[in-house]
Design a protein around this motif. Sequence first.
Motif, PDB file in Angstrom:
ATOM      1  N   THR A 166     -45.606   9.125 -27.187  1.00  0.00           N
ATOM      2  CA  THR A 166     -45.015   9.642 -28.439  1.00  0.00           C
ATOM      3  C   THR A 166     -46.035   9.937 -29.535  1.00  0.00           C
ATOM      4  O   THR A 166     -45.980  10.992 -30.169  1.00  0.00           O
ATOM      5  CB  THR A 166     -43.940   8.678 -28.958  1.00  0.00           C
ATOM      6  OG1 THR A 166     -42.925   8.525 -27.956  1.00  0.00           O
ATOM      7  CG2 THR A 166     -43.312   9.182 -30.257  1.00  0.00           C
ATOM      8  N   ARG A 191     -54.030  -0.560 -22.333  1.00  0.00           N
ATOM      9  CA  ARG A 191     -53.947  -0.762 -20.885  1.00  0.00           C
ATOM     10  C   ARG A 191     -55.352  -1.086 -20.409  1.00  0.00           C
ATOM     11  O   ARG A 191     -56.329  -0.493 -20.851  1.00  0.00           O
ATOM     12  CB  ARG A 191     -53.442   0.506 -20.197  1.00  0.00           C
ATOM     13  CG  ARG A 191     -52.010   0.893 -20.523  1.00  0.00           C
ATOM     14  CD  ARG A 191     -51.954   1.839 -21.716  1.00  0.00           C
ATOM     15  NE  ARG A 191     -50.604   2.312 -21.993  1.00  0.00           N
ATOM     16  CZ  ARG A 191     -50.076   3.427 -21.456  1.00  0.00           C
ATOM     17  NH1 ARG A 191     -50.805   4.177 -20.662  1.00  0.00           N
ATOM     18  NH2 ARG A 191     -48.824   3.776 -21.719  1.00  0.00           N
ATOM     19  N   GLY A 225     -40.265   0.951 -26.335  1.00  0.00           N
ATOM     20  CA  GLY A 225     -39.881   1.243 -24.961  1.00  0.00           C
ATOM     21  C   GLY A 225     -38.365   1.161 -24.791  1.00  0.00           C
ATOM     22  O   GLY A 225     -37.677   0.527 -25.593  1.00  0.00           O
ATOM     23  N   THR A 275     -42.359  -3.451 -27.480  1.00  0.00           N
ATOM     24  CA  THR A 275     -43.219  -2.717 -28.407  1.00  0.00           C
ATOM     25  C   THR A 275     -44.621  -3.250 -28.258  1.00  0.00           C
ATOM     26  O   THR A 275     -44.784  -4.409 -27.810  1.00  0.00           O
ATOM     27  CB  THR A 275     -42.723  -2.834 -29.859  1.00  0.00           C
ATOM     28  OG1 THR A 275     -43.445  -1.902 -30.685  1.00  0.00           O
ATOM     29  CG2 THR A 275     -42.872  -4.242 -30.410  1.00  0.00           C
ATOM     30  N   SER A 309     -47.498  -4.205 -26.258  1.00  0.00           N
ATOM     31  CA  SER A 309     -47.285  -4.628 -24.857  1.00  0.00           C
ATOM     32  C   SER A 309     -46.620  -5.987 -24.839  1.00  0.00           C
ATOM     33  O   SER A 309     -46.991  -6.897 -24.084  1.00  0.00           O
ATOM     34  CB  SER A 309     -48.610  -4.636 -24.091  1.00  0.00           C
ATOM     35  OG  SER A 309     -49.018  -3.319 -23.790  1.00  0.00           O
ATOM     36  N   ARG A 356     -52.394  -5.626 -19.586  1.00  0.00           N
ATOM     37  CA  ARG A 356     -52.547  -5.076 -20.935  1.00  0.00           C
ATOM     38  C   ARG A 356     -53.024  -6.154 -21.890  1.00  0.00           C
ATOM     39  O   ARG A 356     -52.808  -7.336 -21.671  1.00  0.00           O
ATOM     40  CB  ARG A 356     -51.193  -4.536 -21.425  1.00  0.00           C
ATOM     41  CG  ARG A 356     -50.723  -3.318 -20.644  1.00  0.00           C
ATOM     42  CD  ARG A 356     -49.254  -3.143 -20.776  1.00  0.00           C
ATOM     43  NE  ARG A 356     -48.774  -1.946 -20.102  1.00  0.00           N
ATOM     44  CZ  ARG A 356     -48.233  -0.927 -20.730  1.00  0.00           C
ATOM     45  NH1 ARG A 356     -48.157  -0.940 -22.037  1.00  0.00           N
ATOM     46  NH2 ARG A 356     -47.761   0.115 -20.092  1.00  0.00           N
TER      47      ARG A 356
HETATM   48  C1  6PG Z   1     -48.057   1.523 -24.285  1.00  0.00           C
HETATM   49  C2  6PG Z   1     -47.462   1.403 -25.663  1.00  0.00           C
HETATM   50  C3  6PG Z   1     -46.000   1.126 -25.572  1.00  0.00           C
HETATM   51  C4  6PG Z   1     -45.335   2.423 -25.967  1.00  0.00           C
HETATM   52  C5  6PG Z   1     -43.876   2.426 -25.585  1.00  0.00           C
HETATM   53  C6  6PG Z   1     -43.281   3.812 -25.842  1.00  0.00           C
HETATM   54  O1  6PG Z   1     -49.192   1.109 -24.094  1.00  0.00           O
HETATM   55  O2  6PG Z   1     -47.355   2.083 -23.435  1.00  0.00           O
HETATM   56  O3  6PG Z   1     -48.094   0.634 -26.498  1.00  0.00           O
HETATM   57  O4  6PG Z   1     -45.527   0.085 -26.391  1.00  0.00           O
HETATM   58  O5  6PG Z   1     -45.468   2.594 -27.377  1.00  0.00           O
HETATM   59  O6  6PG Z   1     -43.789   2.121 -24.210  1.00  0.00           O
HETATM   60  O7  6PG Z   1     -44.003   4.725 -25.043  1.00  0.00           O
HETATM   61  P1  6PG Z   1     -43.685   6.301 -25.097  1.00  0.00           P
HETATM   62  O8  6PG Z   1     -44.073   6.748 -26.482  1.00  0.00           O
HETATM   63  O9  6PG Z   1     -44.567   6.884 -24.037  1.00  0.00           O
HETATM   64  O10 6PG Z   1     -42.206   6.447 -24.850  1.00  0.00           O
END
Ligand code: 6PG
Length: 252
Positions: free
Chosen positions: A46, A74, A146, A151, A153, A182
């Motif tokens: 996003t 990650r 998510g 939020t 990890s 993570r």
């Molecule tokens: C990650 C993020 C995770 C992410 C959400 C939303 O490392 O994936 O920190 O918290 O902000 O999963 O992900 P999208 O924006 O891809 O939907």
Amino acid sequence: MPTPEVIVCPDAGRLAERAAGLIADAAAEAVRARGVFTLALAGGATPAATYAALAARRPELDWQAARVFTGDERMVPHADPRSNVGMACRSLFDLHPVPLGRVFPVRTDLPPPAAAADYAATLATVFGVPPDGPPPAFDLILLGLGEDGHTASLFPASAALAERRAWVTWSPPGGLPPPVPRVTFTLGTINAARRVMFLVSGEAKAEIVRTVRTSDADVWTVPAVGVRPSTGTLTWVLDAPAARLLPTSPGE
Ligand code: 6PG
């Protein structure tokens, strides 16, 4: 915590522009007040559009006064397309590898526990605070959400979510892609921020946005409800599809 501000933009493009403006404003305010802007970036897909919009506003932002971290990472090399800091640098700083000196990446070459401890030590050094005291107060922490309510990890029912002392912790591969360990800020660090801002886009997030914003879900099952800044402010920047199920979708 004051009542969260909810901003609903017509679409993902306008969300990115609005969020970039809010970030630029927060930066200007921080630099005026303290001479530095401490920012933690969100990962996932996003925020990329917001970072690109922010890059377009580069003249407004004194990036030399910025100290940029990632709220979670990650455990892959920064050049890996799944890297959060790598995505931020490609879309925000248009530089790769990571421009050291103002961007502080997680040491993904270390084992996750050591990387978490190292990142916490970096926070203490950059903020100039004792590593065994309360977490530093970021000027702004950006977060994604998510569909499972995680939020950063901080995944549901995870040890990372239960961590109450460390500023930064780690989590083993979760059920959500990518299946890698993570490193993540803990809720304590997130809630110490002067300002926290969720960026959430798309119809697929409408249900979880409603859950987080209106239900009495508990943090163990929906971690994002645990984001309640102690003294700072909380802003939700949503697009209309993500806000569709909110009782009254306030206009932007
Ligand atoms: C990650 C993020 C995770 C992410 C959400 C939303 O490392 O994936 O920190 O918290 O902000 O999963 O992900 P999208 O924006 O891809 O939907």
